[in-house]
Design a protein around this motif. Structure first.
Motif, PDB file in Angstrom:
ATOM      1  N   ILE A   1       0.840  -1.207   0.000  1.00  0.00           N
ATOM      2  CA  ILE A   1       0.000   0.000   0.000  1.00  0.00           C
ATOM      3  C   ILE A   1       0.874   1.256   0.000  1.00  0.00           C
ATOM      4  O   ILE A   1       0.635   2.209  -0.741  1.00  0.00           O
ATOM      5  CB  ILE A   1      -0.951  -0.013   1.213  1.00  0.00           C
ATOM      6  CG1 ILE A   1      -1.968  -1.165   1.071  1.00  0.00           C
ATOM      7  CG2 ILE A   1      -1.681   1.321   1.356  1.00  0.00           C
ATOM      8  CD1 ILE A   1      -2.789  -1.419   2.320  1.00  0.00           C
ATOM      9  N   TYR A   2       1.939   1.239   0.826  1.00  0.00           N
ATOM     10  CA  TYR A   2       2.830   2.404   0.898  1.00  0.00           C
ATOM     11  C   TYR A   2       3.521   2.651  -0.439  1.00  0.00           C
ATOM     12  O   TYR A   2       3.775   3.807  -0.811  1.00  0.00           O
ATOM     13  CB  TYR A   2       3.873   2.190   2.000  1.00  0.00           C
ATOM     14  CG  TYR A   2       4.742   3.402   2.235  1.00  0.00           C
ATOM     15  CD1 TYR A   2       4.330   4.422   3.081  1.00  0.00           C
ATOM     16  CD2 TYR A   2       5.961   3.542   1.579  1.00  0.00           C
ATOM     17  CE1 TYR A   2       5.110   5.552   3.281  1.00  0.00           C
ATOM     18  CE2 TYR A   2       6.742   4.668   1.766  1.00  0.00           C
ATOM     19  CZ  TYR A   2       6.314   5.670   2.621  1.00  0.00           C
ATOM     20  OH  TYR A   2       7.090   6.783   2.803  1.00  0.00           O
ATOM     21  N   ALA A   3       3.808   1.576  -1.162  1.00  0.00           N
ATOM     22  CA  ALA A   3       4.519   1.717  -2.441  1.00  0.00           C
ATOM     23  C   ALA A   3       3.723   2.520  -3.455  1.00  0.00           C
ATOM     24  O   ALA A   3       4.292   3.085  -4.398  1.00  0.00           O
ATOM     25  CB  ALA A   3       4.840   0.334  -3.014  1.00  0.00           C
ATOM     26  N   LYS A   4       2.398   2.599  -3.290  1.00  0.00           N
ATOM     27  CA  LYS A   4       1.565   3.354  -4.226  1.00  0.00           C
ATOM     28  C   LYS A   4       1.580   4.846  -3.926  1.00  0.00           C
ATOM     29  O   LYS A   4       1.142   5.654  -4.761  1.00  0.00           O
ATOM     30  CB  LYS A   4       0.118   2.833  -4.202  1.00  0.00           C
ATOM     31  CG  LYS A   4      -0.033   1.423  -4.749  1.00  0.00           C
ATOM     32  CD  LYS A   4       0.480   1.294  -6.179  1.00  0.00           C
ATOM     33  CE  LYS A   4      -0.371   2.048  -7.182  1.00  0.00           C
ATOM     34  NZ  LYS A   4       0.140   1.901  -8.562  1.00  0.00           N
ATOM     35  N   ASP A   5       2.041   5.251  -2.734  1.00  0.00           N
ATOM     36  CA  ASP A   5       2.158   6.670  -2.422  1.00  0.00           C
ATOM     37  C   ASP A   5       3.248   7.300  -3.287  1.00  0.00           C
ATOM     38  O   ASP A   5       4.149   6.612  -3.783  1.00  0.00           O
ATOM     39  CB  ASP A   5       2.497   6.874  -0.946  1.00  0.00           C
ATOM     40  CG  ASP A   5       1.353   6.478  -0.024  1.00  0.00           C
ATOM     41  OD1 ASP A   5       0.235   6.273  -0.544  1.00  0.00           O
ATOM     42  OD2 ASP A   5       1.571   6.356   1.192  1.00  0.00           O
ATOM     43  N   ALA A   6       3.181   8.586  -3.444  1.00  0.00           N
ATOM     44  CA  ALA A   6       4.201   9.300  -4.222  1.00  0.00           C
ATOM     45  C   ALA A   6       5.580   9.068  -3.620  1.00  0.00           C
ATOM     46  O   ALA A   6       5.811   9.373  -2.449  1.00  0.00           O
ATOM     47  CB  ALA A   6       3.881  10.791  -4.250  1.00  0.00           C
ATOM     48  N   GLY A   7       6.466   8.510  -4.394  1.00  0.00           N
ATOM     49  CA  GLY A   7       7.825   8.237  -3.930  1.00  0.00           C
ATOM     50  C   GLY A   7       7.939   7.029  -3.028  1.00  0.00           C
ATOM     51  O   GLY A   7       9.046   6.683  -2.586  1.00  0.00           O
ATOM     52  N   GLY A   8       6.832   6.350  -2.751  1.00  0.00           N
ATOM     53  CA  GLY A   8       6.855   5.224  -1.818  1.00  0.00           C
ATOM     54  C   GLY A   8       7.674   4.056  -2.318  1.00  0.00           C
ATOM     55  O   GLY A   8       8.475   3.478  -1.568  1.00  0.00           O
ATOM     56  N   LEU A   9       7.504   3.682  -3.587  1.00  0.00           N
ATOM     57  CA  LEU A   9       8.248   2.554  -4.139  1.00  0.00           C
ATOM     58  C   LEU A   9       9.747   2.822  -4.101  1.00  0.00           C
ATOM     59  O   LEU A   9      10.545   1.945  -3.761  1.00  0.00           O
ATOM     60  CB  LEU A   9       7.780   2.298  -5.577  1.00  0.00           C
ATOM     61  CG  LEU A   9       8.472   1.153  -6.333  1.00  0.00           C
ATOM     62  CD1 LEU A   9       8.300  -0.167  -5.605  1.00  0.00           C
ATOM     63  CD2 LEU A   9       7.924   1.055  -7.761  1.00  0.00           C
ATOM     64  N   GLU A  10      10.136   4.044  -4.421  1.00  0.00           N
ATOM     65  CA  GLU A  10      11.558   4.407  -4.404  1.00  0.00           C
ATOM     66  C   GLU A  10      12.136   4.311  -2.998  1.00  0.00           C
ATOM     67  O   GLU A  10      13.252   3.806  -2.798  1.00  0.00           O
ATOM     68  CB  GLU A  10      11.719   5.833  -4.941  1.00  0.00           C
ATOM     69  CG  GLU A  10      13.147   6.218  -5.284  1.00  0.00           C
ATOM     70  CD  GLU A  10      13.632   5.542  -6.561  1.00  0.00           C
ATOM     71  OE1 GLU A  10      14.862   5.381  -6.688  1.00  0.00           O
ATOM     72  OE2 GLU A  10      12.805   5.172  -7.406  1.00  0.00           O
TER      73      GLU A  10
ATOM     74  N   ARG B   1      12.554  -2.628  -7.726  1.00  0.00           N
ATOM     75  CA  ARG B   1      11.788  -1.403  -7.955  1.00  0.00           C
ATOM     76  C   ARG B   1      10.641  -1.663  -8.944  1.00  0.00           C
ATOM     77  O   ARG B   1      10.357  -0.887  -9.846  1.00  0.00           O
ATOM     78  CB  ARG B   1      12.683  -0.265  -8.456  1.00  0.00           C
ATOM     79  CG  ARG B   1      12.150   1.131  -8.080  1.00  0.00           C
ATOM     80  CD  ARG B   1      12.878   2.277  -8.749  1.00  0.00           C
ATOM     81  NE  ARG B   1      14.222   2.495  -8.250  1.00  0.00           N
ATOM     82  CZ  ARG B   1      15.332   2.152  -8.907  1.00  0.00           C
ATOM     83  NH1 ARG B   1      15.264   1.575 -10.077  1.00  0.00           N
ATOM     84  NH2 ARG B   1      16.512   2.405  -8.404  1.00  0.00           N
ATOM     85  N   VAL B   2       9.958  -2.782  -8.739  1.00  0.00           N
ATOM     86  CA  VAL B   2       8.800  -3.158  -9.560  1.00  0.00           C
ATOM     87  C   VAL B   2       7.539  -2.996  -8.723  1.00  0.00           C
ATOM     88  O   VAL B   2       7.478  -3.466  -7.587  1.00  0.00           O
ATOM     89  CB  VAL B   2       8.927  -4.611 -10.062  1.00  0.00           C
ATOM     90  CG1 VAL B   2       7.663  -5.041 -10.807  1.00  0.00           C
ATOM     91  CG2 VAL B   2      10.154  -4.768 -10.952  1.00  0.00           C
ATOM     92  N   ASP B   3       6.537  -2.349  -9.281  1.00  0.00           N
ATOM     93  CA  ASP B   3       5.277  -2.102  -8.586  1.00  0.00           C
ATOM     94  C   ASP B   3       4.666  -3.424  -8.101  1.00  0.00           C
ATOM     95  O   ASP B   3       4.336  -4.289  -8.914  1.00  0.00           O
ATOM     96  CB  ASP B   3       4.311  -1.391  -9.530  1.00  0.00           C
ATOM     97  CG  ASP B   3       2.950  -1.115  -8.898  1.00  0.00           C
ATOM     98  OD1 ASP B   3       2.805  -1.286  -7.673  1.00  0.00           O
ATOM     99  OD2 ASP B   3       2.022  -0.727  -9.635  1.00  0.00           O
ATOM    100  N   PRO B   4       4.487  -3.593  -6.771  1.00  0.00           N
ATOM    101  CA  PRO B   4       3.953  -4.856  -6.257  1.00  0.00           C
ATOM    102  C   PRO B   4       2.440  -4.845  -6.064  1.00  0.00           C
ATOM    103  O   PRO B   4       1.888  -5.791  -5.494  1.00  0.00           O
ATOM    104  CB  PRO B   4       4.657  -4.966  -4.896  1.00  0.00           C
ATOM    105  CG  PRO B   4       4.736  -3.542  -4.425  1.00  0.00           C
ATOM    106  CD  PRO B   4       4.929  -2.693  -5.679  1.00  0.00           C
TER     107      PRO B   4
END
Length: 628
Positions: A250-259, A304-307
């Motif tokens: 869920i956090y990865a979808k926030d702006a800059g979260g995945l990075e 760094r792939v969208d999960p």
């Protein structure tokens, strides 16, 4: 000191400052672990049920739901820290390598080098003393190298890489035609990875990593001798963004979260590599390959792939199998042309760590039935033998890893890991990791406490603390609680306790693991009596007291001789792949052979789970050894 905008949460400010607060829920305000003390300044705080009246008197707030309205001075209590903040660089190094100590047993377990597969390392070095070109032998520089490799090894070179070709002419002539090539072999073909002047063939190293949700573990391996040179482990810094994979997805979808999630785990990997190279006095350029094992979400974040599709029906990951990559594509610092291999996964919630575990335990080639239980937040289970493999994942939650518990913590320095409770007078003896004053309780400690309380008659089957007149049993704000270590003995200056809500969390976690194992066995038309071996994997498993785990209903009531502790089987399996092309092929076969069993659509799972929500279980006939 850090400068932030008005209305920034204290948690976000801490992350910006490079401080690591224990925010197990990823800042959602549901775990209550990120308590801070406001010393000065004005804040705007959301209401929460995680603060007691005593907390409010002490000016304690939750960092995730408290926003700065001006200049603040904030203190981080010991129990809210991930044990990295406020330290010098040298102290951080010590904390990373020592204070998050894996069990003493893990070093000998991981250092075993039993040869299960034919030795053929992921990369190998070959020294070439090339004949110099002349008018009778005018083939190109690249062809000259390819010819010599074929003559010495029988291997055909199929790829060399443009970077190698560009520098080849100068390297050959400046080194008097004496060079070392690093090869990545596949059967009778190979790719030239690196070309170096002179003879460096004696220096070929690799690293393997288990990227866990909670812990990142790494080993440095001599690819020539197969020797494990060193092992290191640290927290997964992603814990600052959530303790479980769903929260991080869920956090990865926030702006800059995945990075941020990618950077956190890569920082851990690079720090461990740096420590290992410094400690063993080796050159980073001599590390030519890294093999990583981890659950499906962790490997997506590493690359760094969208999960996000992992948690969306029908729960399909972007990949299970990843081709071999350059390590620098993931910003991992080894030889600039070094390789990165990832152990293949099975499904969204059964990843490469399970594949590596099966490979390491050898379940895939056994005649008899075996089970692998990798105990962690996700609780993966594999049942099978040489004919079939079927796997499932139970949403056990992070209780056994200390998250969401009143005094819980990971298995790091100061965690109570072993507990004995005297049946008659309820006196407690305990051992904390590092033999220091305790800060909290880790998973193995909770198992011992539950087992001891149940055996001493303090707990009923539902997990409620009985009405007993004793100084260690008292009424708390959220029900009765038991004092494990009084404040005079603790490092925090507070009592270390287990509460009825804690027991309820642990009860649900143990029920999920037991129910998943039981329903998997039942679904395949077997009984626990048909199982010859149960392998317990994970750092948690290394400390697990078998009798206590059975007593509380976490594991089936079986002959204790059938249980085998395998430590970090994910790391062991990754090392097998590093050292053997045969092991790599076998891992691919295991991942393809394993059938994923989705518990959420199994009609009997919820019934089995509800029946396991007692100590040890609703049906005592399943635990005959515990009958009185």
């Amino acid at each position: 000191m850090v400068q932030v905008q008005k209305d920034t949460t204290i948690l976000a400010a801490a992350i910006s400052a490079g401080l690591y607060i224990n925010a197990a829920c990823g800042g959602e305000g549901v775990c209550g672990r990120c308590k801070v003390i406001l010393k000065k300044g004005k804040v705007a705080a959301q209401p929460t049920g995680h603060l007691t009246s005593e907390d409010k008197k002490r000016n304690i707030y939750l960092a995730c739901s408290t926003e700065a309205q001006g200049d603040l001075e904030v203190e981080l209590p010991v129990e809210s820290r991930l044990n990295l903040e406020g330290l010098t660089q040298e102290e951080v190094k010590k904390r990373l390598s020592k204070n998050y100590s894996l069990p003493e047993e893990i070093e000998p377990v991981e250092a075993k080098t039993e040869e299960k597969f034919k030795y053929s390392p992921f990369t190998s070095k070959l020294f070439l003393d090339l004949p110099k070109p002349n008018l009778d032998d005018k083939i190109s520089d690249l062809e000259r190298i390819e010819r010599q490799i074929k003559q010495k090894t029988g291997i055909t070179v199929k790829q060399a890489g443009l970077a190698n070709i560009k520098s080849l002419g100068e390297i050959l002539r400046s080194s008097d035609w004496k060079v070392t090539v690093t090869l990545a072999k596949k059967e009778d073909r190979a790719e030239i990875i690196i070309i170096e002047p002179n003879d460096t063939s004696a220096r070929n190293l690799g690293v393997v990593f288990d990227i866990g949700t909670t812990t990142v573990s790494g080993q440095l391996v001599n690819l020539n001798t197969r020797q494990v040179l060193g092992t290191k482990a640290t927290y997964n810094k992603q814990a600052a963004f959530g303790s479980d994979v769903i929260t991080r997805i869920i956090y990865a979808k926030d702006a800059g979260g995945l990075e941020k999630l990618h950077d956190a785990v890569v920082d851990d990997i690079n720090e461990i590599i740096r420590q290992l190279t410094e400690e063993h006095k080796v050159d980073l350029n001599d590390i030519t390959v890294i093999v990583c094992s981890g659950n499906t979400t962790m490997i997506h974040l590493l690359l760094r792939v969208d999960p996000s599709y992992i948690r969306r029906q029908p729960y399909v990951p972007t990949f299970n199998f990843v081709p071999v990559l350059r390590a620098n594509e993931a910003e991992i610092r080894i030889n600039p042309r070094g390789l990165l291999g990832c152990v293949p996964g099975v499904a969204s919630y059964v990843g490469g760590d399970v594949t590596a575990g099966v490979l390491s335990c050898g379940i895939h080639k056994k005649e008899d039935l075996s089970i692998l239980i990798d105990i962690g937040t996700n609780g993966e289970i594999v049942l099978g033998n040489k004919d079939f493999l079927v796997a499932c994942a139970a949403s056990a939650g992070p209780a056994f890893e200390g998250s969401g518990m009143s005094c819980g913590m990971r298995a790091s320095r100061g965690a109570i890991q072993k507990v004995k409770i005297a049946p008659k007078d309820f006196q407690v003896t305990y051992q904390a990791i590092g033999n220091v004053k305790p800060q909290g309780i880790c998973g193995s400690g909770y198992i011992d406490i539950l087992s001891g309380m149940f055996e001493a008659g303090m707990l009923d089957k539902d997990g409620k603390i009985k009405e007993i007149n004793h100084s260690r049993i008292r009424k708390g704000e959220f029900g009765k609680e038991f004092v494990v270590a009084p404040k005079g003995e603790s490092a925090t200056g507070n009592d270390i306790i287990i509460t009825e809500p804690d027991i309820d969390n642990l009860k649900r976690a143990k029920a999920a693991i037991y129910a998943a194992t039981a329903i998997l066995v039942k679904h395949m038309n077997f009984d626990f009596s048909d199982i010859e071996r149960i392998f317990i994997a994970g750092g948690f498993g290394t400390y697990l007291d078998m009798a206590g785990a059975i007593r509380i209903g976490l594991l089936a009531d079986m002959d204790k001789e059938k249980f085998v502790f395998v430590g970090n089987s994910s790391l062991s399996g990754a090392r097998e792949i590093l050292l053997s092309e045969e092991a790599k092929k076998t891992a691919d076969e295991i991942a393809r052979k394993t059938t994923y069993f989705e518990l959420s659509v199994e009609p009997g799972y919820m019934e089995e789970y509800m029946a396991a929500l007692f100590f040890p279980h609703t049906d005592l006939n399943r635990f005959p050894s515990l009958k009185k």
